[in-house]
Design a protein around this motif. Structure first.
Motif, PDB file in Angstrom:
ATOM      1  N   LYS A 122       0.887  -1.115   0.110  1.00  0.00           N
ATOM      2  CA  LYS A 122      -0.206   0.107  -0.227  1.00  0.00           C
ATOM      3  C   LYS A 122       0.949   1.187   0.269  1.00  0.00           C
ATOM      4  O   LYS A 122       2.639   0.853   1.106  1.00  0.00           O
ATOM      5  N   GLY A 123       0.533   2.368  -1.597  1.00  0.00           N
ATOM      6  CA  GLY A 123       1.162   3.245  -0.795  1.00  0.00           C
ATOM      7  C   GLY A 123       2.513   3.337  -1.458  1.00  0.00           C
ATOM      8  O   GLY A 123       3.444   4.334  -1.542  1.00  0.00           O
ATOM      9  N   ARG A 124       3.123   2.096  -2.492  1.00  0.00           N
ATOM     10  CA  ARG A 124       4.664   2.072  -2.458  1.00  0.00           C
ATOM     11  C   ARG A 124       4.389   2.077  -4.555  1.00  0.00           C
ATOM     12  O   ARG A 124       3.156   2.073  -4.724  1.00  0.00           O
ATOM     13  N   VAL A 125       5.388   2.626  -4.598  1.00  0.00           N
ATOM     14  CA  VAL A 125       5.614   2.773  -5.896  1.00  0.00           C
ATOM     15  C   VAL A 125       7.008   2.231  -7.091  1.00  0.00           C
ATOM     16  O   VAL A 125       8.152   1.642  -5.845  1.00  0.00           O
ATOM     17  N   ALA A 126       7.094   1.559  -7.479  1.00  0.00           N
ATOM     18  CA  ALA A 126       7.725   0.500  -7.931  1.00  0.00           C
ATOM     19  C   ALA A 126       8.206   1.471 -10.057  1.00  0.00           C
ATOM     20  O   ALA A 126       7.256   2.199 -10.659  1.00  0.00           O
ATOM     21  N   PHE A 127       9.518   1.221 -10.157  1.00  0.00           N
ATOM     22  CA  PHE A 127      10.014   2.098 -11.562  1.00  0.00           C
ATOM     23  C   PHE A 127      10.460   0.947 -12.889  1.00  0.00           C
ATOM     24  O   PHE A 127      10.270   0.093 -12.294  1.00  0.00           O
ATOM     25  N   ALA A 128      10.157   1.715 -14.022  1.00  0.00           N
ATOM     26  CA  ALA A 128      10.145   0.147 -15.026  1.00  0.00           C
ATOM     27  C   ALA A 128      11.746   0.504 -15.156  1.00  0.00           C
ATOM     28  O   ALA A 128      12.103   1.112 -15.525  1.00  0.00           O
ATOM     29  N   TRP A 129      12.448  -1.555 -14.957  1.00  0.00           N
ATOM     30  CA  TRP A 129      13.771  -0.712 -15.184  1.00  0.00           C
ATOM     31  C   TRP A 129      14.167  -0.348 -16.473  1.00  0.00           C
ATOM     32  O   TRP A 129      15.485   0.156 -15.977  1.00  0.00           O
ATOM     33  N   ARG A 130      13.774  -0.313 -17.469  1.00  0.00           N
ATOM     34  CA  ARG A 130      14.363   0.065 -18.460  1.00  0.00           C
ATOM     35  C   ARG A 130      14.670   1.568 -18.181  1.00  0.00           C
ATOM     36  O   ARG A 130      15.009   2.429 -19.251  1.00  0.00           O
ATOM     37  N   ALA A 131      13.530   1.843 -18.042  1.00  0.00           N
ATOM     38  CA  ALA A 131      13.228   3.470 -18.248  1.00  0.00           C
ATOM     39  C   ALA A 131      14.065   4.101 -17.248  1.00  0.00           C
ATOM     40  O   ALA A 131      14.201   5.267 -17.497  1.00  0.00           O
ATOM     41  N   MET A 132      14.681   4.229 -15.852  1.00  0.00           N
ATOM     42  CA  MET A 132      16.001   4.625 -15.424  1.00  0.00           C
ATOM     43  C   MET A 132      17.300   4.506 -16.188  1.00  0.00           C
ATOM     44  O   MET A 132      17.318   3.133 -16.597  1.00  0.00           O
ATOM     45  N   ASP A 133      18.388   5.520 -15.497  1.00  0.00           N
ATOM     46  CA  ASP A 133      19.399   5.299 -16.161  1.00  0.00           C
ATOM     47  C   ASP A 133      20.209   3.509 -14.926  1.00  0.00           C
ATOM     48  O   ASP A 133      20.813   3.427 -15.833  1.00  0.00           O
ATOM     49  N   GLY A 134      19.349   3.978 -13.825  1.00  0.00           N
ATOM     50  CA  GLY A 134      19.954   2.309 -13.205  1.00  0.00           C
ATOM     51  C   GLY A 134      20.234   2.373 -11.679  1.00  0.00           C
ATOM     52  O   GLY A 134      19.243   3.790 -11.133  1.00  0.00           O
ATOM     53  N   PHE A 135      19.229   1.663 -10.890  1.00  0.00           N
ATOM     54  CA  PHE A 135      18.960   0.946 -10.013  1.00  0.00           C
ATOM     55  C   PHE A 135      20.848   0.593  -9.574  1.00  0.00           C
ATOM     56  O   PHE A 135      21.401  -0.099 -10.440  1.00  0.00           O
ATOM     57  N   TYR A 136      20.581   0.918  -7.805  1.00  0.00           N
ATOM     58  CA  TYR A 136      21.489   1.180  -6.670  1.00  0.00           C
ATOM     59  C   TYR A 136      21.700   0.005  -5.421  1.00  0.00           C
ATOM     60  O   TYR A 136      21.005   0.599  -5.165  1.00  0.00           O
ATOM     61  N   GLU A 137      22.038  -1.039  -5.674  1.00  0.00           N
ATOM     62  CA  GLU A 137      22.925  -1.360  -4.159  1.00  0.00           C
ATOM     63  C   GLU A 137      24.167  -0.101  -3.686  1.00  0.00           C
ATOM     64  O   GLU A 137      24.898  -0.596  -4.085  1.00  0.00           O
ATOM     65  N   GLU A 138      23.964   0.766  -2.547  1.00  0.00           N
ATOM     66  CA  GLU A 138      25.126   1.139  -2.020  1.00  0.00           C
ATOM     67  C   GLU A 138      24.847   2.284  -3.393  1.00  0.00           C
ATOM     68  O   GLU A 138      24.315   2.614  -3.769  1.00  0.00           O
ATOM     69  N   ASP A 139      26.453   2.177  -3.891  1.00  0.00           N
ATOM     70  CA  ASP A 139      27.014   2.303  -4.862  1.00  0.00           C
ATOM     71  C   ASP A 139      27.550   1.648  -5.723  1.00  0.00           C
ATOM     72  O   ASP A 139      27.839   1.919  -7.105  1.00  0.00           O
ATOM     73  N   GLU A 140      26.743   0.690  -5.888  1.00  0.00           N
ATOM     74  CA  GLU A 140      27.228  -0.209  -6.535  1.00  0.00           C
ATOM     75  C   GLU A 140      26.223  -0.480  -7.786  1.00  0.00           C
ATOM     76  O   GLU A 140      24.972  -0.490  -6.745  1.00  0.00           O
ATOM     77  N   ARG A 141      26.120  -0.092  -9.078  1.00  0.00           N
ATOM     78  CA  ARG A 141      24.668  -0.533  -9.327  1.00  0.00           C
ATOM     79  C   ARG A 141      24.880  -1.868 -10.113  1.00  0.00           C
ATOM     80  O   ARG A 141      24.974  -2.534 -10.172  1.00  0.00           O
ATOM     81  N   ILE A 142      22.898  -2.340  -9.687  1.00  0.00           N
ATOM     82  CA  ILE A 142      22.667  -3.676 -10.119  1.00  0.00           C
ATOM     83  C   ILE A 142      21.901  -3.660 -11.495  1.00  0.00           C
ATOM     84  O   ILE A 142      21.467  -2.469 -12.322  1.00  0.00           O
ATOM     85  N   LEU A 143      22.556  -4.760 -12.171  1.00  0.00           N
ATOM     86  CA  LEU A 143      21.930  -4.919 -14.215  1.00  0.00           C
ATOM     87  C   LEU A 143      21.142  -6.049 -13.769  1.00  0.00           C
ATOM     88  O   LEU A 143      21.221  -6.838 -12.688  1.00  0.00           O
ATOM     89  N   GLY A 144      20.428  -5.340 -15.066  1.00  0.00           N
ATOM     90  CA  GLY A 144      19.427  -6.911 -15.532  1.00  0.00           C
ATOM     91  C   GLY A 144      17.807  -6.379 -14.111  1.00  0.00           C
ATOM     92  O   GLY A 144      17.039  -6.831 -14.926  1.00  0.00           O
ATOM     93  N   HIS A 145      17.663  -6.696 -12.978  1.00  0.00           N
ATOM     94  CA  HIS A 145      16.809  -6.859 -12.017  1.00  0.00           C
ATOM     95  C   HIS A 145      17.229  -6.489 -11.213  1.00  0.00           C
ATOM     96  O   HIS A 145      18.493  -6.675 -10.436  1.00  0.00           O
ATOM     97  N   ALA A 146      16.116  -6.422 -10.353  1.00  0.00           N
ATOM     98  CA  ALA A 146      16.250  -6.975  -8.702  1.00  0.00           C
ATOM     99  C   ALA A 146      16.834  -8.399  -8.355  1.00  0.00           C
ATOM    100  O   ALA A 146      16.665  -8.727  -8.401  1.00  0.00           O
TER     101      ALA A 146
END
Length: 288
Positions: A122-146
């Motif tokens: 509830k109240g949470r938002v998800a982002f389209a993976w391909r539409a973003m520049d990148g997703f990161y855990e701390e300072d490392e980019r996570i590639l492909g999917h969460a």
């Protein structure tokens, strides 16, 4: 691939079974806290930063990260008229994601009338993976999917004899292969290049990407297309297989201790969807 992808326990083609009386619901969705800091970058800006991310696992899909709206920059979500209905989670509203110079339509979504059993989203938002520049855990980019916390790779040394043949000729022979065990896949056997007849394999331009191992290159063997593959610069977690070759047992003859291997459940790889604009240079290991 992990919990819900490939042949994981929640995937449509699960290789195992739940030992329970009666029949389980046809579709099992699973949500849990990521327990890692995740950030999202868009148009050169950090637009989300959270240590309270929920991962949603749906059968046959990659895990998806859901962020509290309070952890998203206030200016980036623009509500659109586009609405859909999720078969399990109900009505879904969509947002454009915008920066001072860029706007991408239908790049984020939220489920707005969740059933009681899915209140965690509830109240949470998800982002389209391909539409973003990148997703990161701390300072490392996570590639492909969460990253799927239920995906695991183990590599083991073995002295078993492995022989690869094509049309009667020996392509590779070794008593020192490595066997790679990966969640959702049958075992894969890797052979050192020194134990391969290099003149029998032909490198091709085809490449694929694995979020857990890196860029994969392929080889033809005679008329057997893409019959072998290698990770020239495998990620550090699986660096032991770097440069080694593995062979498709449904395209060439692969004998292990005198017994022929055959393609089995989990042996046919389903390619990962790429990130937006992902290039092979982006996913090569970073040299520090």
């Amino acid at each position: 691939m992990g919990l819900s992808w490939q042949q994981g326990p929640l995937a449509p083609g699960a290789v195992g079974q739940f030992l329970v009386p009666g029949t389980l619901h046809e579709r099992l969705l699973y949500a849990e806290p990521l327990r890692r800091r995740m950030r999202v970058r868009f148009a050169g800006e950090w637009i989300a930063d959270s240590e309270d991310v929920i991962l949603l696992f749906e059968p046959g899909k990659y895990p998806v990260a859901y962020f509290r709206e309070s952890d998203i920059a206030s200016h980036v979500l623009k509500r659109s008229e586009h609405k859909t209905r999720h078969g399990d989670l109900g009505p879904t509203e969509w947002f454009s994601v915008q920066s001072s110079e860029t706007e991408v339509a239908r790049a984020a979504w939220r489920h707005v009338e969740l059933p009681s059993y899915a209140e965690v989203l509830k109240g949470r938002v998800a982002f389209a993976w391909r539409a973003m520049d990148g997703f990161y855990e701390e300072d490392e980019r996570i590639l492909g999917h969460a990253a799927d916390p239920y995906h695991r790779i183990d590599i083991r040394e073995t002295s078993r004899e492995i022989v690869v043949r094509y049309e009667g000729g020996v392509i590779a022979e070794s008593s020192r292969p490595l066997v790679l065990y990966e969640s959702g896949f049958a075992p894969r056997w890797y052979i050192a290049r020194a134990d391969v007849n290099e003149s029998a394999i032909t490198a091709v331009t085809h490449q694929t990407f694995c979020p857990y191992k890196g860029i994969c290159s392929y080889f033809d063997i005679g008329a057997a297309k893409l019959a072998a593959w290698s990770y020239p610069e495998a990620y550090s977690e699986v660096a032991r297989i770097s440069g080694m070759l593995s062979f498709e047992p449904d395209r060439v003859e692969v004998m292990l201790d005198g017994k022929r291997l055959h393609a089995e459940p989990g042996q046919n790889v389903v390619a990962h969807g790429p990130d937006r604009g992902l290039t092979t240079d982006e996913v090569k290991p970073v040299r520090k």
